[in-house]
Design a protein around this motif. Structure first.
Motif, short mmCIF file in Angstrom:
data_model
loop_
_atom_site.label_atom_id
_atom_site.label_comp_id
_atom_site.label_asym_id
_atom_site.label_seq_id
_atom_site.Cartn_x
_atom_site.Cartn_y
_atom_site.Cartn_z
N GLU A 1 5.01 -14.06 -1.67
CA GLU A 1 5.88 -13.54 -0.50
C GLU A 1 6.16 -14.64 0.57
O GLU A 1 7.15 -14.98 1.07
N SER A 2 4.87 -15.24 1.05
CA SER A 2 4.84 -15.91 2.05
C SER A 2 5.59 -17.53 1.85
O SER A 2 5.86 -18.05 2.69
N LEU A 3 5.67 -17.65 0.68
CA LEU A 3 6.29 -18.83 0.04
C LEU A 3 7.65 -18.67 -0.21
O LEU A 3 8.33 -19.76 -0.66
N GLY A 4 8.45 -17.51 -0.09
CA GLY A 4 9.62 -17.38 -0.48
C GLY A 4 9.91 -17.11 -1.90
O GLY A 4 10.98 -17.02 -2.39
N MET A 5 8.82 -16.70 -2.62
CA MET A 5 8.93 -16.34 -4.09
C MET A 5 9.57 -14.98 -4.28
O MET A 5 9.20 -14.16 -3.34
N ASN A 6 10.29 -14.86 -5.29
CA ASN A 6 11.09 -13.63 -5.48
C ASN A 6 10.95 -13.14 -6.96
O ASN A 6 11.43 -11.98 -7.33
N PRO B 1 -5.49 -3.38 -7.99
CA PRO B 1 -4.43 -3.59 -7.26
C PRO B 1 -4.61 -3.81 -5.64
O PRO B 1 -3.49 -4.65 -5.23
N LYS B 2 -5.59 -4.06 -5.25
CA LYS B 2 -5.91 -4.79 -3.83
C LYS B 2 -5.90 -6.04 -4.02
O LYS B 2 -5.24 -6.84 -3.01
N ARG B 3 -6.63 -6.70 -4.87
CA ARG B 3 -6.39 -7.99 -5.02
C ARG B 3 -4.98 -8.42 -5.52
O ARG B 3 -4.46 -9.48 -4.90
N ILE B 4 -4.17 -7.73 -6.33
CA ILE B 4 -2.82 -8.04 -6.71
C ILE B 4 -1.94 -8.04 -5.29
O ILE B 4 -1.12 -9.03 -5.33
N ASP B 5 -2.30 -7.07 -4.77
CA ASP B 5 -1.19 -6.95 -3.43
C ASP B 5 -1.36 -8.17 -2.61
O ASP B 5 -0.42 -8.80 -2.08
N THR B 6 -2.68 -8.51 -2.45
CA THR B 6 -3.15 -9.67 -1.49
C THR B 6 -2.08 -11.00 -1.98
O THR B 6 -1.89 -11.79 -1.18
N GLU B 7 -2.37 -11.05 -3.48
CA GLU B 7 -1.95 -12.50 -4.14
C GLU B 7 -0.18 -12.50 -4.02
O GLU B 7 0.30 -13.35 -3.68
N GLN C 1 2.22 0.89 -10.81
CA GLN C 1 1.58 0.66 -9.42
C GLN C 1 1.93 -0.87 -9.34
O GLN C 1 2.16 -1.26 -8.24
N PHE C 2 1.89 -1.73 -10.35
CA PHE C 2 2.11 -2.97 -10.29
C PHE C 2 3.70 -3.23 -9.61
O PHE C 2 3.90 -4.31 -8.73
N LEU C 3 4.56 -2.49 -10.44
CA LEU C 3 6.11 -2.63 -9.97
C LEU C 3 6.10 -2.25 -8.40
O LEU C 3 6.85 -2.86 -7.77
N ALA C 4 5.40 -1.29 -8.02
CA ALA C 4 5.53 -0.83 -6.55
C ALA C 4 5.05 -2.07 -5.77
O ALA C 4 5.61 -2.13 -4.67
N LEU C 5 3.92 -2.67 -5.94
CA LEU C 5 3.21 -3.70 -5.37
C LEU C 5 4.28 -4.87 -5.14
O LEU C 5 4.56 -5.58 -4.12
N CYS C 6 4.99 -4.97 -6.16
CA CYS C 6 6.08 -6.15 -6.48
C CYS C 6 7.04 -6.00 -5.63
O CYS C 6 7.52 -6.74 -4.96
N ILE D 1 -1.85 -22.99 -7.13
CA ILE D 1 -1.23 -23.31 -5.74
C ILE D 1 -2.38 -22.98 -4.76
O ILE D 1 -2.49 -23.91 -3.75
N PHE D 2 -3.01 -22.04 -4.83
CA PHE D 2 -3.96 -21.52 -3.79
C PHE D 2 -5.22 -21.40 -4.21
O PHE D 2 -5.52 -20.95 -5.44
N ARG D 3 -6.31 -21.82 -3.44
CA ARG D 3 -7.60 -21.35 -3.48
C ARG D 3 -7.91 -19.92 -3.37
O ARG D 3 -7.09 -19.12 -2.87
N GLU D 4 -8.91 -19.29 -4.08
CA GLU D 4 -9.23 -17.65 -3.97
C GLU D 4 -9.06 -16.99 -2.68
O GLU D 4 -8.60 -16.02 -2.73
N ASN D 5 -9.50 -18.05 -1.49
CA ASN D 5 -9.20 -17.49 -0.44
C ASN D 5 -7.99 -17.52 0.40
O ASN D 5 -7.71 -16.90 1.50
#
Length: 376
Positions: free
Chosen positions: A78-83, A67-73, A107-112, A354-358
């Motif tokens: 969200e930063s791109l405006g994806m919904n 979940p930590k990684r999922i939250d980060t990604e 848990q995943f839906l809550a993070l979404c 779109i993104f590198r892992e970092n």
């Protein structure tokens, strides 16, 4: 044929016709579909698998759920405006521990929701490895696109109809549990049901573990899957998308694509072609009078790009969900032909992602363009 047999045949035909009518009547009307679509923002997102997972099993199993990684990604999204995000579930994880699986979905839906994202959940997938195995997943094969992605159901269940009741139970439990959950955008029943994986696990591949009648079984699975999902009475739309063939009219479609168009509440599709081909596909599908969402696109070397497709889609009010988000274990920066030839270094042009892992954008100008299109 005697009179009694004739009467029975007529009665059977009427009964089957009634069942057919009831099944088709359950599809949302075009008005209901379009009224629903008017309440949505312009849908933009990616097919989502965290960089820490090689496939659906590694994403969802208790020991590797991250979940930590999922939250980060999802924060990157969200930063791109994806919904929205298109996210693959797996029947084997449900069969192993349905209660735990649903807890992790929650848990995943809550993070979404935290990141203002409403995902489309995919119940089954016909692509890549037909022999999924629970437990620790193997490491990625160097330079090979989707070297660990697995089908669901696997060949052992897909080929044995006596085991399909468990698939029905899986669909009814998952869809039924979340049938009123406003955090979920839609249900995608089967990804590319008739994909024979010819160049990976099929007739032209190196591994050759695909079922010889895979395409037909996939057609049967998606038809059954629509019925199982309807039984659960979801308030969200259900769909499955054509990905090849002639879509210019119902008459020119094969049985698979005709079924998808005539049973999906909203029409989804895949297209990895250049802008002119994408525009043609959109025009073909919009003729059916329903909302249209592209659930797979964006393969840079094939001519499918954000800059080429997003402006067309926005003008046509077509939702857009590209393949690939953060480069990781999936290896989808490498092209499909990496199953035929070896790549030992990062390709000169990334295929997907779109993104590198970092969290650094692969092409900063590209992410800036996505933000411009979404109004972010």
């Amino acid at each position: 044929m005697n009179k009694t047999q004739s009467v029975r045949m007529i009665a059977l035909a009427v009964l089957l016709g009634a069942f057919s009518f009831m099944a088709s009547a359950q599809q949302w009307t075009p008005k209901k579909a379009n009224d629903w679509y008017k309440t949505q923002p312009w849908l933009v997102g990616s097919n989502f698998l965290p960089a820490s997972a090689i496939n659906q099993l590694e994403m969802w199993q208790a020991e590797s759920f991250d979940p930590k990684r999922i939250d980060t990604e999802l924060g990157y999204a969200e930063s791109l405006g994806m919904n929205t995000m298109r996210v693959f579930l797996h029947d084997m994880v449900w069969r192993q521990d349905a209660k735990g699986f649903k807890k992790r979905i929650d848990q995943f839906l809550a993070l979404c929701a935290k990141h203002k994202i409403r995902p489309m959940l995919v119940l089954f997938d016909s692509c890549w490895d037909p022999q999924p195995k629970l437990g620790k997943q193997h490491a990625p094969v160097l330079g090979r696109h989707n070297s660990g992605w697995v089908q669901g159901p696997g060949a052992a269940i897909l080929s044995d109809k006596t085991k399909w009741e468990s698939l029905r139970s899986y669909v009814k439990d998952i869809v039924g549990t979340y049938r009123n959950d406003k955090r979920i955008l839609a249900w995608d029943i089967v990804n590319e049901p008739d994909n024979e994986n010819a160049n990976s696990y099929g007739k032209n591949g190196k591994i050759k573990t695909e079922l010889p009648n895979k395409a037909q079984l996939g057609v049967e699975l998606v038809k059954a899957g629509f019925g199982w999902a309807r039984e659960a009475k979801p308030t969200q739309p259900i769909t499955a998308g054509p990905w090849k063939g002639d879509w210019s009219s119902l008459e020119k479609m094969d049985d698979m694509n005709r079924f998808l168009v005539q049973n999906s509440d909203v029409i989804t599709f895949h297209n990895y072609g250049p802008p002119e081909e994408f525009k043609k596909r959109v025009a073909e599908l919009k003729k059916f009078g329903r909302p249209v969402i592209c659930t797979e696109y964006m393969a840079r070397p094939a001519g499918s790009t954000f800059q080429g497709s997003l402006p067309i889609a926005k003008a046509e009010k077509v939702g857009m969900i590209n393949w690939g988000f953060v480069s990781g274990k999936s290896n989808t920066i490498y092209p499909w032909d990496s199953w035929q030839k070896q790549y030992t270094a990062e390709p000169p042009v990334w295929f997907h992602d779109i993104f590198r892992e970092n969290g650094q954008p692969y092409i900063p100008a590209e992410t800036a363009f996505i933000k411009k299109m979404t109004g972010k």
